[in-house]
Motif scaffolding. Structure first.
Motif, PDB file in Angstrom:
ATOM      1  N   SER A  85       0.848  -1.196   0.000  1.00 34.55           N
ATOM      2  CA  SER A  85       0.000   0.000   0.000  1.00 34.55           C
ATOM      3  C   SER A  85       0.876   1.236   0.000  1.00 34.55           C
ATOM      4  CB  SER A  85      -0.928   0.003   1.221  1.00 34.55           C
ATOM      5  OG  SER A  85      -0.174   0.051   2.410  1.00 34.55           O
ATOM      6  N   ASP A  86       0.299   2.339  -0.435  1.00 36.80           N
ATOM      7  CA  ASP A  86       1.001   3.617  -0.396  1.00 36.80           C
ATOM      8  C   ASP A  86       0.018   4.731  -0.100  1.00 36.80           C
ATOM      9  OD1 ASP A  86       0.003   5.030  -2.814  1.00 36.80           O
ATOM     10  OD2 ASP A  86       1.044   3.467  -3.919  1.00 36.80           O
ATOM     11  N   LYS A  87       0.568   5.890   0.171  1.00 37.97           N
ATOM     12  CA  LYS A  87      -0.255   7.064   0.454  1.00 37.97           C
ATOM     13  C   LYS A  87      -0.093   8.091  -0.656  1.00 37.97           C
ATOM     14  CE  LYS A  87      -0.391   6.345   5.376  1.00 37.97           C
ATOM     15  NZ  LYS A  87      -0.183   6.888   6.696  1.00 37.97           N
ATOM     16  N   GLY A  88      -0.019   7.590  -1.899  1.00 41.19           N
ATOM     17  CA  GLY A  88       0.115   8.449  -3.070  1.00 41.19           C
ATOM     18  C   GLY A  88      -1.245   8.928  -3.556  1.00 41.19           C
ATOM     19  N   VAL A  89      -1.268   9.438  -4.786  1.00 37.76           N
ATOM     20  CA  VAL A  89      -2.489  10.031  -5.348  1.00 37.76           C
ATOM     21  C   VAL A  89      -3.487   8.990  -5.835  1.00 37.76           C
ATOM     22  CG1 VAL A  89      -1.346  12.171  -6.003  1.00 37.76           C
ATOM     23  CG2 VAL A  89      -1.447  10.289  -7.627  1.00 37.76           C
ATOM     24  N   GLY A  90      -3.069   7.745  -5.965  1.00 36.49           N
ATOM     25  CA  GLY A  90      -3.989   6.702  -6.412  1.00 36.49           C
ATOM     26  C   GLY A  90      -3.910   6.473  -7.904  1.00 36.49           C
TER      27      GLY A  90
END
Length: 49
Positions: A23-28
């Motif tokens: 998972s990441d906390k990027g823009v999607g």
């Protein structure tokens, strides 16, 4: 994540499976990118040939 962010990779080994969670906390991803997720050699990066 061009402006930085957080990438998490978690693994779990059960008696019969190995589970990998990324998972990441990027823009999607947009809808078209999500449809192609899992295709061999697919990248969301632009082709700079």
């Amino acid at each position: 994540m061009p402006s930085g962010g957080e990438l998490s990779i978690l693994t779990m080994d059960t008696s019969s499976n190995i589970i990998i969670s990324i998972s990441d906390k990027g823009v999607g991803m947009n809808e078209e990118q999500l449809k192609r997720l899992g295709e061999p050699y697919y990248s969301t990066k632009e082709n700079h040939l």
